[in-house]
Write an enzyme that holds these catalytic residues in place. Sequence first.
Site, PDB file in Angstrom:
ATOM      1  N   ASP A 141      60.914  37.288  37.454  1.00 34.39           N
ATOM      2  CA  ASP A 141      61.036  37.186  36.013  1.00 34.39           C
ATOM      3  C   ASP A 141      62.527  37.261  35.655  1.00 34.39           C
ATOM      4  OD1 ASP A 141      61.060  37.773  33.269  1.00 34.39           O
ATOM      5  OD2 ASP A 141      59.086  38.686  33.393  1.00 34.39           O
ATOM      6  N   ASP A 187      50.344  35.207  36.273  1.00 38.77           N
ATOM      7  CA  ASP A 187      50.563  36.577  36.750  1.00 38.77           C
ATOM      8  C   ASP A 187      50.060  37.530  35.693  1.00 38.77           C
ATOM      9  OD1 ASP A 187      53.048  35.956  34.957  1.00 38.77           O
ATOM     10  OD2 ASP A 187      53.005  38.124  35.157  1.00 38.77           O
ATOM     11  N   CYS A 191      31.370  41.363  47.740  1.00 37.76           N
ATOM     12  CA  CYS A 191      32.830  41.238  47.773  1.00 37.76           C
ATOM     13  C   CYS A 191      33.315  41.380  49.216  1.00 37.76           C
ATOM     14  CB  CYS A 191      33.471  42.306  46.889  1.00 37.76           C
ATOM     15  SG  CYS A 191      35.284  42.269  46.905  1.00 37.76           S
ATOM     16  N   CYS A 244      36.403  42.169  50.192  1.00 35.38           N
ATOM     17  CA  CYS A 244      37.667  42.901  50.325  1.00 35.38           C
ATOM     18  C   CYS A 244      37.517  44.086  51.281  1.00 35.38           C
ATOM     19  CB  CYS A 244      38.177  43.362  48.952  1.00 35.38           C
ATOM     20  SG  CYS A 244      37.508  44.935  48.365  1.00 35.38           S
ATOM     21  N   CYS A 247      35.562  47.091  49.690  1.00 37.37           N
ATOM     22  CA  CYS A 247      34.106  46.943  49.569  1.00 37.37           C
ATOM     23  C   CYS A 247      33.425  46.896  50.933  1.00 37.37           C
ATOM     24  CB  CYS A 247      33.770  45.694  48.752  1.00 37.37           C
ATOM     25  SG  CYS A 247      34.110  45.903  46.992  1.00 37.37           S
ATOM     26  N   HIS A 279      40.881  46.009  45.830  1.00 37.16           N
ATOM     27  CA  HIS A 279      39.681  45.325  45.335  1.00 37.16           C
ATOM     28  C   HIS A 279      39.995  44.404  44.162  1.00 37.16           C
ATOM     29  CE1 HIS A 279      35.657  44.513  43.859  1.00 37.16           C
ATOM     30  NE2 HIS A 279      36.081  44.902  42.666  1.00 37.16           N
TER      31      HIS A 279
END
Length: 392
Positions: free
Chosen positions: A105, A288, A343, A345, A348, A374
């Site tokens: 940024d 973002d 999920c 991830c 999970c 997650h």
Amino acid sequence: MQGLCYNAGLMAKLITEVLKRHLSNKARVTRISTDHGVVLTPCFMPVGTRAFVNHMTPEDLVAAQSQLILGGNTYHMLVTPGMEVITMAGGMHRFMHWHGPMLTDSGGFQVFSLSRNKKICKIDEIGAHFKHPVSGKLIHLTPASSIETQKIIGADIIMAFDQCTPEEGGRIAAIDALTRTHRWLLESIEAHHQQAPRYGHDQALFGIIQGGSFRDLREQSAEFVLSQDLDGIAIGGEVIGGDMLATVEIISWVEPLIPENKTRYTMGVGLGPQDLFDVVAAGIDIFDCVAPTRNARHGALYCGHFETTEDGWIRFASTEEKGRILIKKAKYAQDQGPIMEGCGCYTCKHYTRSYLHFLFRENLSLYSQLACIHNVFVMNEACLRMRELILV
Ligand SMILES: [Zn+2]
């Protein structure tokens, strides 16, 4: 369909190839090539404002399917640790041990957010004067100094210095921010021309369309920004990401003006997975937002499933309010299921709601890491599902 975008004159290049488009909306899959790797869009960028994405190591980010990160905000990095330290490290990639594609940024968002307190930030036509509220450190950010700082940080994609448009000031404030942003864009481009990359890899420069919620101003800004030789186009302003109906409408005004070989970036979009489906369907490639990690830390964990809609697109369907569960609730104390059924991830696959509830209630630090993993994974999975759907 393939498009190439070279900016040899800027000593930077970013190649954006359109691989395929969705049949009934404006969604597309593109491949962005940087010197730190390839990014397939749609792509969500986790935000590491202060050179780290909250509670996640770079290995966690990769495991959560992250390709591109917003690796540090110019203003915050100037405050601490300062550019001397980043230079000694050999740039931000090495400093924070993220070796994939990175965007930074310009500090424009801080011009917007901190200028509400005149004791902290004053804007003039040259730039913004900041006084850090804790350290008292004085920072004068101009288009040239913002670009110089981003050269030292060394991100693959850097942003022109802008003034994020406040909604509360109406048309006059929107015109002010737009006029300033356009002038600062020209100064940013000049600084980009004058300063070679420091670490041997190319840096692409994106310009930012402002104009608030006014169609004529947005179109005027789009025409001005697109008249410059830039690698990609961002759509900014307070309204973007905060009001999704307005965000999609604003995209519909300017998207037809943007050449297909320019990467399109909505700044600050992604309160949850559904927001990504909405902007991608309108023609956006990257986005973002701090919300996934901030929500995670505060106990709000995305929970739902990806569902194909009647018009061949995807939505995030959930029986939970706002598509997320609040893990602090007593009903999760003995819940042996994962945060989100199905999920993939790390969290999970290995932990239950019961365990996360315990970690959260006891304020144990592992909670934040597992929770951020997650939420970021779900955002990235949303992008993967869109890419798969379009590429079929
Ligand atoms: Zn998960």
